[in-house]
Scaffold this motif. Structure first.
Motif, PDB file in Angstrom:
ATOM      1  N   TYR A   1       0.718  -0.814  -0.172  1.00 53.08           N
ATOM      2  CA  TYR A   1      -0.140  -0.240  -0.062  1.00 53.08           C
ATOM      3  C   TYR A   1       0.807   1.374   0.035  1.00 53.08           C
ATOM      4  CZ  TYR A   1       1.088   0.144   5.040  1.00 53.08           C
ATOM      5  OH  TYR A   1       2.166   0.251   6.763  1.00 53.08           O
TER       6      TYR A   1
ATOM      7  N   GLU B   1       1.076   4.272   1.160  1.00 58.64           N
ATOM      8  CA  GLU B   1       0.350   5.205   2.711  1.00 58.64           C
ATOM      9  C   GLU B   1       0.151   6.435   2.805  1.00 58.64           C
ATOM     10  OE1 GLU B   1       1.925   5.032   7.554  1.00 58.64           O
ATOM     11  OE2 GLU B   1       3.334   4.780   6.668  1.00 58.64           O
TER      12      GLU B   1
ATOM     13  N   TRP C   1      -3.342   7.004   1.518  1.00 61.33           N
ATOM     14  CA  TRP C   1      -4.775   6.544   2.150  1.00 61.33           C
ATOM     15  C   TRP C   1      -4.839   8.316   2.604  1.00 61.33           C
ATOM     16  CZ3 TRP C   1      -8.029   2.177   2.765  1.00 61.33           C
ATOM     17  CH2 TRP C   1      -7.161   1.347   2.181  1.00 61.33           C
TER      18      TRP C   1
ATOM     19  N   ASN D   1      -5.926   5.259   8.348  1.00 59.98           N
ATOM     20  CA  ASN D   1      -5.233   3.888   8.364  1.00 59.98           C
ATOM     21  C   ASN D   1      -5.575   3.158   7.569  1.00 59.98           C
ATOM     22  OD1 ASN D   1      -3.550   1.824   9.065  1.00 59.98           O
ATOM     23  ND2 ASN D   1      -3.777   2.380  11.485  1.00 59.98           N
ATOM     24  N   PRO D   2      -4.453   2.218   7.292  1.00 56.94           N
ATOM     25  CA  PRO D   2      -4.959   1.178   6.261  1.00 56.94           C
ATOM     26  C   PRO D   2      -5.734  -0.160   6.969  1.00 56.94           C
ATOM     27  CG  PRO D   2      -3.200   2.629   4.781  1.00 56.94           C
ATOM     28  CD  PRO D   2      -3.467   2.476   6.310  1.00 56.94           C
TER      29      PRO D   2
ATOM     30  N   TYR E   1     -13.359   1.232   4.646  1.00 57.41           N
ATOM     31  CA  TYR E   1     -12.223   1.921   4.329  1.00 57.41           C
ATOM     32  C   TYR E   1     -11.391   0.753   4.709  1.00 57.41           C
ATOM     33  CZ  TYR E   1     -14.241   5.122   1.109  1.00 57.41           C
ATOM     34  OH  TYR E   1     -15.259   5.887   0.563  1.00 57.41           O
ATOM     35  N   GLY E   2     -10.958   0.268   3.838  1.00 59.55           N
ATOM     36  CA  GLY E   2      -9.397  -0.769   5.027  1.00 59.55           C
ATOM     37  C   GLY E   2      -8.297  -1.841   3.741  1.00 59.55           C
ATOM     38  N   LEU E   3      -7.499  -1.729   4.061  1.00 59.33           N
ATOM     39  CA  LEU E   3      -5.948  -3.010   2.855  1.00 59.33           C
ATOM     40  C   LEU E   3      -6.888  -4.097   3.626  1.00 59.33           C
ATOM     41  CD1 LEU E   3      -3.922  -3.010   1.578  1.00 59.33           C
ATOM     42  CD2 LEU E   3      -2.412  -3.323   3.403  1.00 59.33           C
TER      43      LEU E   3
ATOM     44  N   PRO F   1      -5.556   2.997  -3.073  1.00 60.74           N
ATOM     45  CA  PRO F   1      -5.333   3.523  -2.300  1.00 60.74           C
ATOM     46  C   PRO F   1      -7.269   3.536  -2.007  1.00 60.74           C
ATOM     47  CG  PRO F   1      -3.276   4.803  -3.557  1.00 60.74           C
ATOM     48  CD  PRO F   1      -4.592   3.277  -4.240  1.00 60.74           C
ATOM     49  N   ASN F   2      -7.228   3.743  -0.200  1.00 59.44           N
ATOM     50  CA  ASN F   2      -8.495   3.634   0.291  1.00 59.44           C
ATOM     51  C   ASN F   2      -9.678   2.935  -0.675  1.00 59.44           C
ATOM     52  OD1 ASN F   2      -7.581   6.659   1.000  1.00 59.44           O
ATOM     53  ND2 ASN F   2      -7.337   7.487  -1.303  1.00 59.44           N
ATOM     54  N   GLU F   3      -8.990   1.755  -0.397  1.00 60.36           N
ATOM     55  CA  GLU F   3      -9.822  -0.154  -0.345  1.00 60.36           C
ATOM     56  C   GLU F   3     -11.342   0.471  -0.115  1.00 60.36           C
ATOM     57  OE1 GLU F   3      -9.208  -4.368  -0.727  1.00 60.36           O
ATOM     58  OE2 GLU F   3      -7.570  -3.313  -0.851  1.00 60.36           O
TER      59      GLU F   3
END
Length: 386
Positions: A85, A87, A90, A93-94, A105-107, A357-359
């Motif tokens: 990712y 960082e 984003w 926080n991923p 949202y989150g990795l 980013p921002n998955e």
């Protein structure tokens, strides 16, 4: 049975457990934390859990969780790893699930830790004490890099079922086929020398020009020979991704390397394509006086195809009210097919958000996915006739 966390709580915990897989060692991580969470939740629901370390990778694990018995049944499959990712790109926080604008949202939220939370939340609300055929939840390692988790399962033949769904993000559209992919390198070695006299060396870049010309001709032949109207890009593709050679304008280039990918249609053999490419090179070697080597950057991924008439495809078309389609990205589908399962790709979230980013996963994807999961379990695990 003991209560398990809410769907959002499970998703939060899964995302908070980093499990990046990457060909670059400084990024690569174990998926043990994710596997332990899944094993704990599924064991509490009566699943028999088998945690399997990958051959030669003691920090990477597959999980096979089985409820019921029999030689048919259904696999609900996903991968436990994520990509790296950026960082700084984003907004949050991923590794901390955050809800904004009806999105989570989150990795790994859509690709694809969120799928596991949806599956377990669905299963724990169903009455599954009288299964006619087994329900298997499969969690694999390293899908985002080498696919070594799925490859190990296929080689071991340790997974038996009749049907499988892989919950990759497809915006709830059933997917029955995708192209294969090969990533290859061609290295040309010549002889460096002073550029003022070509006879003092043997230019590897000149030879690479011939290699690329032959590959471009071969690419055109493939395009003319093969087509599949089910795909948006309905022919095999070859992309020259990067090239490196030489070190100074006044030196004859002594070495040149080309890296390319080739995406074959279902029904085409990656091994046969490699053999055809290899046959193009000896004549160029002889003509140019160079040494030319062909090698794979990564193990190839076969194309994926399940006939559109298959029971699980038809069932998912009915449940989603959407026709089965194809995608450009690769999955673990061909490896599950190799184990004898009728497999399709269908999951919540969009591939457009994956690897970005921002998955996120949109909240409105969750309930429809749960309805699909319930329908498949009822059809392939609870009914007496498959």
């Amino acid at each position: 049975m003991p209560a398990i966390p809410s769907l959002i709580s499970m998703m939060t915990q899964l995302i908070a457990s980093p499990s990046i897989s990457c060909s670059q060692a400084h990024w690569d991580q174990s998926n043990k934390g994710v596997i332990q969470l899944l094993e704990g939740w599924l064991s509490s629901q009566g699943f028999q859990c088998e945690v399997m370390p990958l051959p030669d990778q003691p920090t990477k694990f597959n999980l096979i969780a089985t409820l019921g018995s029999g030689d048919g049944g259904l696999v609900l499959s996903g991968h436990t790893d994520t990509v790296p990712y950026d960082e700084d790109r984003w907004k949050s926080n991923p590794f901390s699930l955050e809800e904004r604008d009806q999105k989570l949202y989150g990795l790994g939220s859509c690709d694809m830790k969120g799928f596991f939370a949806i599956v377990i939340d669905t299963v724990q609300k169903m009455q599954l004490s009288n299964l006619k055929q087994p329900l298997i939840i499969l969690a694999t390692a390293d899908e985002e890099s080498s696919m070594s988790g799925a490859r190990a399962l296929a080689e071991q033949g340790s997974l038996k079922a009749r049907y499988a769904l892989i919950g990759e993000p497809t915006s709830l559209t059933p997917i029955h086929a995708h192209k294969g992919i090969m990533m290859e390198r061609i290295k040309v070695t010549g002889q460096s020398g002073h550029s003022s006299n070509p006879a003092l060396g043997n230019n590897a870049m000149d030879a690479m020009h011939s290699v690329m010309s032959e590959l471009m001709t071969f690419r055109t032949q493939l395009k003319n020979q093969y087509s599949d109207a089910n795909f948006v890009i309905d022919y095999p593709t070859m992309n020259f991704g990067c090239i490196h050679g030489g070190d100074n304008p006044n030196r004859i280039c002594g070495r040149c390397e080309l890296e390319f990918d080739l995406r074959a249609l279902p029904g085409m053999s990656n091994q046969a394509l490699m053999a055809e490419i290899a046959q193009l090179l000896p004549s160029i070697e002889e003509k140019t006086g160079t040494t030319i080597q062909l090698s794979s950057l990564f193990p190839d991924i076969p194309s994926f195809y399940t006939p559109i008439e298959s029971d699980i495809i038809k069932a998912c078309e009915t449940l989603t009210k959407r026709k089965a389609s194809t995608v450009a990205f690769a999955t673990e589908g061909p490896f599950l097919n190799q184990m004898g399962m009728e497999t399709l790709i269908l999951g919540p979230g969009s591939i457009d958000q994956a690897h970005q980013p921002n998955e996120f996963m949109a909240l409105n994807q969750i309930q429809p996915m749960q309805e699909v999961i319930r329908g498949l379990i009822e059809r392939f695990c609870l009914q007496t006739n498959e």
